[in-house]
Structure formats: structure tokens, C-alpha cells
Design a protein around this motif. Structure first.
Motif, PDB file in Angstrom:
ATOM      1  N   ILE A 135       0.860  -1.179   0.000  1.00  0.00           N
ATOM      2  CA  ILE A 135       0.000   0.000   0.000  1.00  0.00           C
ATOM      3  C   ILE A 135       0.901   1.236   0.000  1.00  0.00           C
ATOM      4  CG2 ILE A 135      -1.755   1.284   1.269  1.00  0.00           C
ATOM      5  CD1 ILE A 135      -2.570  -1.397   2.545  1.00  0.00           C
ATOM      6  N   VAL A 136       0.594   2.215  -0.858  1.00  0.00           N
ATOM      7  CA  VAL A 136       1.331   3.478  -0.883  1.00  0.00           C
ATOM      8  C   VAL A 136       0.371   4.565  -0.461  1.00  0.00           C
ATOM      9  CG1 VAL A 136       2.603   5.115  -2.300  1.00  0.00           C
ATOM     10  CG2 VAL A 136       2.821   2.682  -2.735  1.00  0.00           C
ATOM     11  N   LYS A 137       0.739   5.322   0.606  1.00  0.00           N
ATOM     12  CA  LYS A 137      -0.128   6.392   1.082  1.00  0.00           C
ATOM     13  C   LYS A 137       0.670   7.425   1.833  1.00  0.00           C
ATOM     14  CE  LYS A 137      -1.717   4.931   5.563  1.00  0.00           C
ATOM     15  NZ  LYS A 137      -2.902   4.756   6.346  1.00  0.00           N
ATOM     16  N   GLN A 138      -0.020   8.483   2.258  1.00  0.00           N
ATOM     17  CA  GLN A 138       0.621   9.520   3.049  1.00  0.00           C
ATOM     18  C   GLN A 138       0.673   9.073   4.505  1.00  0.00           C
ATOM     19  OE1 GLN A 138      -1.976  12.726   2.082  1.00  0.00           O
ATOM     20  NE2 GLN A 138      -0.829  13.297   0.268  1.00  0.00           N
ATOM     21  N   ILE A 139       1.476   9.749   5.306  1.00  0.00           N
ATOM     22  CA  ILE A 139       1.747   9.308   6.671  1.00  0.00           C
ATOM     23  C   ILE A 139       0.545   9.502   7.591  1.00  0.00           C
ATOM     24  CG2 ILE A 139       3.172   9.755   8.703  1.00  0.00           C
ATOM     25  CD1 ILE A 139       5.445  10.402   6.830  1.00  0.00           C
ATOM     26  N   THR A 140       0.195   8.439   8.332  1.00  0.00           N
ATOM     27  CA  THR A 140      -0.822   8.473   9.392  1.00  0.00           C
ATOM     28  C   THR A 140      -0.412   7.480  10.463  1.00  0.00           C
ATOM     29  OG1 THR A 140      -2.144   6.794   8.291  1.00  0.00           O
ATOM     30  CG2 THR A 140      -2.743   9.073   7.862  1.00  0.00           C
ATOM     31  N   SER A 141      -1.195   7.359  11.529  1.00  0.00           N
ATOM     32  CA  SER A 141      -0.904   6.381  12.580  1.00  0.00           C
ATOM     33  C   SER A 141      -1.683   5.094  12.317  1.00  0.00           C
ATOM     34  CB  SER A 141      -1.285   6.942  13.952  1.00  0.00           C
ATOM     35  OG  SER A 141      -2.665   7.178  13.990  1.00  0.00           O
ATOM     36  N   ILE A 142      -1.116   3.945  12.743  1.00  0.00           N
ATOM     37  CA  ILE A 142      -1.747   2.653  12.493  1.00  0.00           C
ATOM     38  C   ILE A 142      -1.663   1.779  13.736  1.00  0.00           C
ATOM     39  CG2 ILE A 142      -1.324   2.621  10.012  1.00  0.00           C
ATOM     40  CD1 ILE A 142       1.096   0.879  10.491  1.00  0.00           C
ATOM     41  N   SER A 143      -2.606   0.825  13.873  1.00  0.00           N
ATOM     42  CA  SER A 143      -2.529  -0.198  14.917  1.00  0.00           C
ATOM     43  C   SER A 143      -2.536  -1.554  14.217  1.00  0.00           C
ATOM     44  CB  SER A 143      -3.708  -0.082  15.886  1.00  0.00           C
ATOM     45  OG  SER A 143      -4.907  -0.278  15.176  1.00  0.00           O
ATOM     46  N   LEU A 144      -1.819  -2.531  14.760  1.00  0.00           N
ATOM     47  CA  LEU A 144      -1.562  -3.795  14.062  1.00  0.00           C
ATOM     48  C   LEU A 144      -2.547  -4.896  14.392  1.00  0.00           C
ATOM     49  CD1 LEU A 144       2.302  -3.979  14.469  1.00  0.00           C
ATOM     50  CD2 LEU A 144       1.013  -3.293  12.471  1.00  0.00           C
ATOM     51  N   GLU A 145      -2.746  -5.806  13.437  1.00  0.00           N
ATOM     52  CA  GLU A 145      -3.484  -7.048  13.631  1.00  0.00           C
ATOM     53  C   GLU A 145      -2.482  -8.114  14.056  1.00  0.00           C
ATOM     54  OE1 GLU A 145      -6.702  -8.453  13.176  1.00  0.00           O
ATOM     55  OE2 GLU A 145      -7.297  -6.378  13.329  1.00  0.00           O
ATOM     56  N   PRO A 146      -2.893  -9.102  14.854  1.00  0.00           N
ATOM     57  CA  PRO A 146      -1.958 -10.159  15.234  1.00  0.00           C
ATOM     58  C   PRO A 146      -1.577 -11.017  14.034  1.00  0.00           C
ATOM     59  CG  PRO A 146      -4.165 -10.623  16.046  1.00  0.00           C
ATOM     60  CD  PRO A 146      -4.192  -9.258  15.476  1.00  0.00           C
ATOM     61  N   GLY A 147      -0.291 -11.362  13.922  1.00  0.00           N
ATOM     62  CA  GLY A 147       0.183 -12.218  12.846  1.00  0.00           C
ATOM     63  C   GLY A 147       0.517 -11.479  11.566  1.00  0.00           C
ATOM     64  N   VAL A 148       0.444 -10.143  11.552  1.00  0.00           N
ATOM     65  CA  VAL A 148       0.759  -9.368  10.352  1.00  0.00           C
ATOM     66  C   VAL A 148       2.046  -8.603  10.601  1.00  0.00           C
ATOM     67  CG1 VAL A 148      -0.001  -7.530   8.801  1.00  0.00           C
ATOM     68  CG2 VAL A 148      -1.668  -9.113   9.746  1.00  0.00           C
ATOM     69  N   GLU A 149       3.031  -8.800   9.710  1.00  0.00           N
ATOM     70  CA  GLU A 149       4.309  -8.124   9.815  1.00  0.00           C
ATOM     71  C   GLU A 149       4.281  -6.910   8.880  1.00  0.00           C
ATOM     72  OE1 GLU A 149       8.787  -9.128   8.502  1.00  0.00           O
ATOM     73  OE2 GLU A 149       7.721 -10.686   9.614  1.00  0.00           O
ATOM     74  N   VAL A 150       4.782  -5.761   9.350  1.00  0.00           N
ATOM     75  CA  VAL A 150       4.712  -4.523   8.584  1.00  0.00           C
ATOM     76  C   VAL A 150       6.118  -4.027   8.300  1.00  0.00           C
ATOM     77  CG1 VAL A 150       3.905  -2.140   8.590  1.00  0.00           C
ATOM     78  CG2 VAL A 150       2.518  -3.909   9.650  1.00  0.00           C
ATOM     79  N   GLU A 151       6.371  -3.659   7.039  1.00  0.00           N
ATOM     80  CA  GLU A 151       7.626  -3.042   6.642  1.00  0.00           C
ATOM     81  C   GLU A 151       7.275  -1.711   6.007  1.00  0.00           C
ATOM     82  OE1 GLU A 151      10.934  -3.668   3.216  1.00  0.00           O
ATOM     83  OE2 GLU A 151      10.108  -5.459   4.158  1.00  0.00           O
ATOM     84  N   VAL A 152       7.889  -0.634   6.499  1.00  0.00           N
ATOM     85  CA  VAL A 152       7.556   0.719   6.031  1.00  0.00           C
ATOM     86  C   VAL A 152       8.770   1.336   5.349  1.00  0.00           C
ATOM     87  CG1 VAL A 152       6.814   3.016   6.734  1.00  0.00           C
ATOM     88  CG2 VAL A 152       5.891   1.019   7.894  1.00  0.00           C
ATOM     89  N   THR A 153       8.566   1.883   4.138  1.00  0.00           N
ATOM     90  CA  THR A 153       9.605   2.589   3.409  1.00  0.00           C
ATOM     91  C   THR A 153       9.098   3.991   3.119  1.00  0.00           C
ATOM     92  OG1 THR A 153      10.212   0.516   2.353  1.00  0.00           O
ATOM     93  CG2 THR A 153      11.084   2.518   1.371  1.00  0.00           C
ATOM     94  N   ILE A 154       9.867   5.011   3.521  1.00  0.00           N
ATOM     95  CA  ILE A 154       9.468   6.405   3.317  1.00  0.00           C
ATOM     96  C   ILE A 154      10.169   6.934   2.084  1.00  0.00           C
ATOM     97  CG2 ILE A 154       9.454   8.719   4.288  1.00  0.00           C
ATOM     98  CD1 ILE A 154       9.430   7.433   7.056  1.00  0.00           C
ATOM     99  N   SER A 155       9.390   7.488   1.152  1.00  0.00           N
ATOM    100  CA  SER A 155       9.955   8.079  -0.049  1.00  0.00           C
ATOM    101  C   SER A 155       9.504   9.522  -0.153  1.00  0.00           C
ATOM    102  CB  SER A 155       9.531   7.302  -1.290  1.00  0.00           C
ATOM    103  OG  SER A 155       8.148   7.324  -1.424  1.00  0.00           O
ATOM    104  N   GLY A 156      10.342  10.366  -0.675  1.00  0.00           N
ATOM    105  CA  GLY A 156      10.040  11.788  -0.726  1.00  0.00           C
ATOM    106  C   GLY A 156       9.516  12.247  -1.982  1.00  0.00           C
TER     107      GLY A 156
END
Length: 115
Positions: A94-115
């Protein structure tokens, strides 16, 4: 072309200040449970649309299948029977602008910031 004098702000050719740069983030979600992954990606997109943020995705990446084949007999004697195990790893991007998130169990998140 912009002109910047020492100690001054940057201005564009018309003499106005340029719009603030919007940072986009690329979120890669990884899980072996498809339901949790789809639920979490749907929540991310809904929250972003509620805040009027631009969102692209979820892009469904190819499922990685890890396979292990082992003999059933621990000693190696007897009929040659085999067990086959596999683990499927699903990914969404998913590509989007910055916001806050809360996680589901069993889901791994990798975040890459691009300008």
C-alpha cells in the motif's frame, strides 16, 4: 529554478513559496493468514480515505510457498512414505501519506518512506 539567498527561504520562479513536500510511505504487509492481512489492509485504506489522503493499493504481490518434504519413518526403514508440508506467505503493498496505524496479530509490517 529556485533561488536561495543565505538566511532566506526558498522561493519558486513566480516569487511565491513552494507547497510543502508531501512524504509518501510504502507499506508492505506480510502474513501467512490471508484474512488478517486483508482485514488490516482494508482498515488502512478506509482510515486514509476518511482523512482524504491519497492511497494506492493494496497491490497483491505473488504468494511465496515454502515446501518441506520429509520421510514419515524416523529410522528410515519400512515403506518409503513421505509427508509434505507447505507454508504460504502472502504480501500486500500500500502506498499512502503518513498516518498512525494499529496492528493485527500475525501481520508483519515493513515501512519505506519516499520523498
Amino acid at each position: 529554478m529556485s533561488y536561495v539567498a543565505k538566511g532566506e527561504k526558498e522561493y519558486d520562479a513566480a516569487g511565491a513559496e513552494p507547497a510543502p513536500k508531501i512524504h509518501k510511505i510504502r507499506i508492505t504487509l506480510t502474513s501467512s493468514n490471508v484474512r488478517n492481512l486483508e482485514k488490516f489492509s482494508g482498515e488502512l485504506i478506509n482510515r486514509a480515505k476518511d482523512k482524504n489522503l491519497r492511497v494506492k493499493g493494496p497491490v497483491r504481490l505473488p504468494t511465496k510457498v515454502l515446501k518441506i518434504t520429509t520421510r514419515k519413518s524416523p529410522c528410515g526403514e519400512g515403506s518409503k512414505t513421505w509427508d509434505r508440508y507447505e507454508l504460504k506467505i502472502h504480501k500486500r503493498e500500500i502506498v499512502k501519506q503518513i498516518t498512525s496505524i494499529s496492528l493485527e496479530p500475525g501481520v508483519e509490517v515493513e515501512v519505506t518512506i519516499s520523498g
